[in-house]
Design an enzyme around this catalytic site. Structure first.
Site, PDB file in Angstrom:
ATOM      1  N   VAL A 110      47.305 -76.352  55.358  1.00  0.00           N
ATOM      2  CA  VAL A 110      47.292 -77.352  54.279  1.00  0.00           C
ATOM      3  C   VAL A 110      45.918 -77.422  53.621  1.00  0.00           C
ATOM      4  O   VAL A 110      45.650 -78.313  52.821  1.00  0.00           O
ATOM      5  CB  VAL A 110      47.687 -78.756  54.812  1.00  0.00           C
ATOM      6  CG1 VAL A 110      49.085 -78.727  55.432  1.00  0.00           C
ATOM      7  CG2 VAL A 110      46.663 -79.290  55.809  1.00  0.00           C
ATOM      8  N   HIS A 126      53.873 -76.494  54.590  1.00  0.00           N
ATOM      9  CA  HIS A 126      53.520 -77.813  55.132  1.00  0.00           C
ATOM     10  C   HIS A 126      52.701 -78.640  54.139  1.00  0.00           C
ATOM     11  O   HIS A 126      52.081 -79.627  54.516  1.00  0.00           O
ATOM     12  CB  HIS A 126      52.773 -77.670  56.465  1.00  0.00           C
ATOM     13  CG  HIS A 126      53.639 -77.088  57.561  1.00  0.00           C
ATOM     14  ND1 HIS A 126      53.131 -76.515  58.699  1.00  0.00           N
ATOM     15  CD2 HIS A 126      54.987 -76.990  57.673  1.00  0.00           C
ATOM     16  CE1 HIS A 126      54.132 -76.082  59.473  1.00  0.00           C
ATOM     17  NE2 HIS A 126      55.267 -76.361  58.864  1.00  0.00           N
ATOM     18  N   CYS A 134      55.159 -86.977  44.985  1.00  0.00           N
ATOM     19  CA  CYS A 134      56.075 -88.099  44.835  1.00  0.00           C
ATOM     20  C   CYS A 134      57.246 -87.907  45.798  1.00  0.00           C
ATOM     21  O   CYS A 134      57.897 -86.867  45.802  1.00  0.00           O
ATOM     22  CB  CYS A 134      56.584 -88.182  43.402  1.00  0.00           C
ATOM     23  SG  CYS A 134      57.871 -89.418  43.182  1.00  0.00           S
ATOM     24  N   CYS A 137      60.617 -87.711  43.224  1.00  0.00           N
ATOM     25  CA  CYS A 137      60.902 -86.605  42.288  1.00  0.00           C
ATOM     26  C   CYS A 137      60.164 -85.327  42.650  1.00  0.00           C
ATOM     27  O   CYS A 137      60.309 -84.315  41.969  1.00  0.00           O
ATOM     28  CB  CYS A 137      60.590 -87.025  40.853  1.00  0.00           C
ATOM     29  SG  CYS A 137      58.835 -87.073  40.446  1.00  0.00           S
ATOM     30  N   CYS A 158      57.896 -91.175  37.580  1.00  0.00           N
ATOM     31  CA  CYS A 158      59.154 -91.865  37.911  1.00  0.00           C
ATOM     32  C   CYS A 158      58.936 -93.176  38.662  1.00  0.00           C
ATOM     33  O   CYS A 158      59.903 -93.812  39.070  1.00  0.00           O
ATOM     34  CB  CYS A 158      60.072 -90.945  38.718  1.00  0.00           C
ATOM     35  SG  CYS A 158      59.638 -90.831  40.466  1.00  0.00           S
ATOM     36  N   ASN A 221      46.677 -60.984  65.085  1.00  0.00           N
ATOM     37  CA  ASN A 221      46.307 -62.135  65.911  1.00  0.00           C
ATOM     38  C   ASN A 221      45.304 -61.684  66.966  1.00  0.00           C
ATOM     39  O   ASN A 221      45.349 -60.537  67.405  1.00  0.00           O
ATOM     40  CB  ASN A 221      47.547 -62.704  66.631  1.00  0.00           C
ATOM     41  CG  ASN A 221      48.247 -63.798  65.836  1.00  0.00           C
ATOM     42  OD1 ASN A 221      47.611 -64.568  65.112  1.00  0.00           O
ATOM     43  ND2 ASN A 221      49.559 -63.875  65.971  1.00  0.00           N
TER      44      ASN A 221
END
Ligand SMILES: [Zn+2]
Length: 254
Positions: A110, A126, A134, A137, A158, A221
């Site tokens: 994120v 994520h 929102c 919407c 909205c 990894n």
């Protein structure tokens, strides 16, 4: 390792539709603390409540007050996010995208670092901590574009409730991004899985589905993961070192 890199590069060049999936391991290399494991925020401060979304909906004003004045693990996380910069792993994926090789990057992170590095076809499953979304919407806004004088803030479009775009525990993945991830994974015959053991659903389902229909999984990894047995190849090492080496070989082959 060189032979493995060459082989992985050839598989990528031979594929019709390549997507990448990334996770916390890539962020850790940019100085963002992980949640779980040694040094993890939740290891240090304790696991957060698993019903975060329910708590947000029950008292959004309180949730926003906490968000705007974070304490404990969230404070440490926000400070790290503010300092973090993309690393060579993020930039290598952008090189592959610019070359027309990589069609989409699905990230569980994120932290906005893929965007800062220049990824355009980016699916943040994520959410993105720098965005506000929102609940009604699904419109997204830059954090600084919203007026926080009255909490909770409301959607300019909205009047719906606004929350961080970051997907909370117990919150459904926003339908637009989930749909886009599914479409990319459905088309993919090769997935580069970097910095994640892909154990959190629904993201975990994408590489498994690709492997099930005979596609190539190329894992990057530092340690073997639950995904390793499904992978055509595992390139063991930090994504910030392996991805640039891989990208250079792919670009040299084209
Ligand atoms: Zn709205």
């Amino acid at each position: 390792m060189d032979a493995d890199l060459d082989l992985a590069a050839r598989r990528i060049v031979a594929a019709r539709y390549v997507v990448a999936m990334t996770g916390a391991g890539l962020s850790v290399e940019s100085g963002i603390p992980p949640f779980r494991g040694p040094g993890g925020l939740w290891t240090k401060y304790g696991e957060p409540p698993m019903n975060g979304y329910e708590r947000f909906l029950a008292d959004p004003k309180k949730a926003w007050e906490d968000r705007l004045n974070p304490q404990g693990p969230m404070r440490e996380l926000w400070e790290a996010l503010a300092r973090a910069e993309p690393n060579p792993g993020h930039r290598a994926l952008v090189q592959l995208e610019d070359a027309g090789v990589l069609r989409a990057t699905i990230t569980q992170n994120v932290d906005n670092l893929h965007r800062l590095a220049g990824s355009r076809s980016l699916l943040e499953i994520h959410g993105n901590a720098t965005l506000i979304r929102c609940v009604t919407c699904v419109a997204r806004y830059e954090r600084d574009a919203i007026d926080y004088a009255i909490l909770p803030p409301r959607c300019p479009r909205c009047d719906g409730l606004l929350k961080s775009d970051t997907v909370s525990f117990g919150e459904p993945i926003p339908p637009d991004v989930l749909e886009a991830c599914s479409m990319a994974a459905d088309r993919a015959d090769c997935m580069i899985v970097a910095g994640t053991s892909a154990t959190v659903y629904p993201a975990a389902g994408f590489p498994i589905a690709i492997a099930d229909r005979g596609g190539d999984l190329i894992e990057v990894n530092p340690y073997p993961s639950d995904l390793t047995p499904l992978c055509r190849m595992t390139l063991m090492g930090p994504a910030g070192e392996v991805l640039p080496a891989l990208a250079a070989r792919v670009l040299a082959l084209r």
